[in-house]
Design a protein around this motif. Structure first.
Motif, PDB file in Angstrom:
ATOM      1  N   GLY A   1      41.985 -94.272  39.577  1.00 55.76           N
ATOM      2  CA  GLY A   1      42.042 -95.633  40.106  1.00 55.76           C
ATOM      3  C   GLY A   1      42.243 -96.656  39.004  1.00 55.76           C
ATOM      4  O   GLY A   1      42.946 -97.662  39.188  1.00 55.76           O
ATOM      5  N   ASP A   2      41.647 -96.397  37.825  1.00 51.52           N
ATOM      6  CA  ASP A   2      41.859 -97.273  36.670  1.00 51.52           C
ATOM      7  C   ASP A   2      43.327 -97.270  36.247  1.00 51.52           C
ATOM      8  O   ASP A   2      43.857 -98.296  35.786  1.00 51.52           O
ATOM      9  CB  ASP A   2      41.005 -96.815  35.478  1.00 51.52           C
ATOM     10  N   VAL A   3      43.979 -96.121  36.380  1.00 55.85           N
ATOM     11  CA  VAL A   3      45.403 -96.032  36.028  1.00 55.85           C
ATOM     12  C   VAL A   3      46.229 -96.926  36.948  1.00 55.85           C
ATOM     13  O   VAL A   3      47.141 -97.629  36.492  1.00 55.85           O
ATOM     14  CB  VAL A   3      45.887 -94.569  36.116  1.00 55.85           C
ATOM     15  N   VAL A   4      45.907 -96.926  38.245  1.00 56.77           N
ATOM     16  CA  VAL A   4      46.613 -97.790  39.191  1.00 56.77           C
ATOM     17  C   VAL A   4      46.422 -99.258  38.797  1.00 56.77           C
ATOM     18  O   VAL A   4      47.373-100.055  38.794  1.00 56.77           O
ATOM     19  CB  VAL A   4      46.116 -97.560  40.628  1.00 56.77           C
ATOM     20  N   TYR A   5      45.192 -99.611  38.436  1.00 60.45           N
ATOM     21  CA  TYR A   5      44.902-100.981  38.007  1.00 60.45           C
ATOM     22  C   TYR A   5      45.694-101.337  36.759  1.00 60.45           C
ATOM     23  O   TYR A   5      46.275-102.426  36.655  1.00 60.45           O
ATOM     24  CB  TYR A   5      43.405-101.115  37.752  1.00 60.45           C
ATOM     25  N   PHE A   6      45.751-100.429  35.788  1.00 55.51           N
ATOM     26  CA  PHE A   6      46.478-100.686  34.550  1.00 55.51           C
ATOM     27  C   PHE A   6      47.982-100.830  34.794  1.00 55.51           C
ATOM     28  O   PHE A   6      48.641-101.686  34.189  1.00 55.51           O
ATOM     29  CB  PHE A   6      46.231 -99.556  33.548  1.00 55.51           C
ATOM     30  N   LEU A   7      48.530-100.018  35.679  1.00 58.80           N
ATOM     31  CA  LEU A   7      49.967-100.072  35.941  1.00 58.80           C
ATOM     32  C   LEU A   7      50.393-101.392  36.568  1.00 58.80           C
ATOM     33  O   LEU A   7      51.573-101.752  36.518  1.00 58.80           O
ATOM     34  CB  LEU A   7      50.376 -98.909  36.849  1.00 58.80           C
ATOM     35  N   GLN A   8      49.443-102.119  37.130  1.00 62.08           N
ATOM     36  CA  GLN A   8      49.754-103.434  37.676  1.00 62.08           C
ATOM     37  C   GLN A   8      49.828-104.503  36.592  1.00 62.08           C
ATOM     38  O   GLN A   8      50.337-105.605  36.837  1.00 62.08           O
ATOM     39  CB  GLN A   8      48.695-103.828  38.712  1.00 62.08           C
ATOM     40  N   ARG A   9      49.304-104.182  35.410  1.00 59.29           N
ATOM     41  CA  ARG A   9      49.288-105.135  34.292  1.00 59.29           C
ATOM     42  C   ARG A   9      49.460-104.353  32.984  1.00 59.29           C
ATOM     43  O   ARG A   9      48.580-104.358  32.115  1.00 59.29           O
ATOM     44  CB  ARG A   9      47.987-105.939  34.297  1.00 59.29           C
ATOM     45  N   PRO A  10      50.585-103.660  32.798  1.00 54.17           N
ATOM     46  CA  PRO A  10      50.766-102.765  31.651  1.00 54.17           C
ATOM     47  C   PRO A  10      50.750-103.460  30.288  1.00 54.17           C
ATOM     48  O   PRO A  10      50.543-102.796  29.272  1.00 54.17           O
ATOM     49  CB  PRO A  10      52.135-102.123  31.929  1.00 54.17           C
TER      50      PRO A  10
END
Length: 374
Positions: free
Chosen positions: A255-264
């Motif tokens: 889930g953290d990866v999804v969050y990061f991909l929104q603000r790379p």
């Protein structure tokens, strides 16, 4: 980009790569172990998983004793006196059923992605989105907290400060060591009986590597480097997220990866979990290519796609509800001797065992889909 935090993240990346490579070449998989044992009483796959737990307990106990790191303050709080038995049991059981339907837990699914399995890729995407919804939106607060929050017991009302086994038995450091050694010895002995070293050295190498890496992660995040990273984050306008004493888990981090991909472009969003997922994929891919085990594979029918989506949703929701997965509770949590982690792992295994049995009775097939290392 602070150099201390960068060095901290590189350490996590190195440990994650080792974890991923070991998980790939040893076929580290609780579901595969349960499936093999249920079908033919072959305990070799299960032995790899149990041996990794035994090594992780020893490694973490040694790190705690040598460095003085206080494992009462981990993320998540495995030893919390707030004994959330409802979350452990319900979340673990849902997770166990889900990993059978999805044909793998988060770790095994990530490894299978690097081997060319497109069904596992779908599972990983759905697991990640479900974990993101549970951790980064109000889904948990609105749909789960109102009822599951009451299924908890505060141990301080019984004069117990923490839920590790030594505290529950009113023991000190000596009791903790006795319990750690006894549990590790039992797990390693059982593994040795099922997994003779000469014919299964890759399995033992993988278990040894994974267990040691779990302990070293606590050392990195809770030692001088971890403290220096936390101090550096306090001086930032946009503090680094996800710092603190912790070891490996893979459900919520997806889930953290999804969050990061929104603000790379946001360096602060690169958490321990994001690096752990990336490192595991990289390590597993390296092992896959070295062993020449990359093969593109597709689900055979639309029923498989549907089953995978339902199972992955259950895994993502169940793991966050239980506050851990087959690695988060099964390795990192149990390595701290937290009672909740033992209960959660038991619930995961119960859910998976029942799902395997139901599937066999109604469909006449196994779902673990894993093979032993050569």
């Amino acid at each position: 980009m602070d150099p201390v935090i960068t060095r901290y993240l590189f350490w996590i990346l190195a440990l994650s790569i080792a974890f991923g490579a070991a998980a790939q070449f040893s076929r580290f998989c609780l579901l595969g172990g349960l499936g093999s044992y249920r079908q033919s009483r072959d305990g070799r796959r299960l032995a790899v998983y149990l041996a990794a737990i035994g090594v992780a307990i020893l490694a973490t106990t040694l790190v705690q004793s040598v460095t003085g790191i206080d494992l009462d303050n981990t993320r998540p709080a495995y030893r919390s006196p707030d004994f959330a038995w409802g979350r452990y049991l319900i979340g673990g059981f849902v997770f166990g059923i889900g990993m059978v339907l999805a044909r793998g837990c988060p770790v095994r699914s990530l490894v299978k992605v690097t081997q060319g399995n497109l069904q596992a890729l779908l599972a990983v995407i759905v697991m990640a989105l479900a974990a993101y919804a549970m951790t980064r939106t109000n889904l948990y607060a609105t749909a789960f907290l109102p009822w599951v929050g009451a299924l908890s017991t505060n141990l301080t009302s019984f004069g117990i400060a923490h839920q590790d086994l030594a505290s529950l038995l009113d023991g000190g450091r000596e009791m903790y060591w006795i319990l750690a050694l006894a549990i590790s010895a039992l797990l390693l002995f059982a593994s040795w009986r099922w997994l003779p070293l000469r014919a299964n050295w890759l399995g033992w190498l993988g278990a040894l590597t994974i267990g040691i890496v779990v302990g070293l992660a606590f050392w990195v995040t809770g030692g001088s480097l971890g403290q220096a990273a936390a101090d550096a984050a306090e001086m930032m306008n946009n503090p680094q997220q996800g710092l603190g004493l912790q070891s490996f888990t893979f459900s919520a981090p997806m889930g953290d990866v999804v969050y990061f991909l929104q603000r790379p472009a946001t360096f602060a969003a690169i958490t321990f979990g994001v690096v752990a997922v990336a490192g595991l994929l990289l390590g597993s891919l390296i092992s896959t290519l070295i062993r020449r085990e990359f093969r593109l594979s597709f689900p055979r029918s639309w029923q498989e796609w549907t089953r995978t989506i339902i199972g992955a949703l259950m895994v993502g929701i169940g793991s966050v509800l239980a506050m851990g997965c087959t690695v988060g509770h099964g390795l990192s949590g149990i390595s701290t001797l937290a009672l909740g982690s033992f209960i959660s792992l038991a619930a995961i295994m119960a859910g998976a065992w029942i799902a395997l049995r139901v599937e066999h009775e109604f469909f006449g097939r196994a779902s673990h889909g894993c093979t032993l290392p050569e």
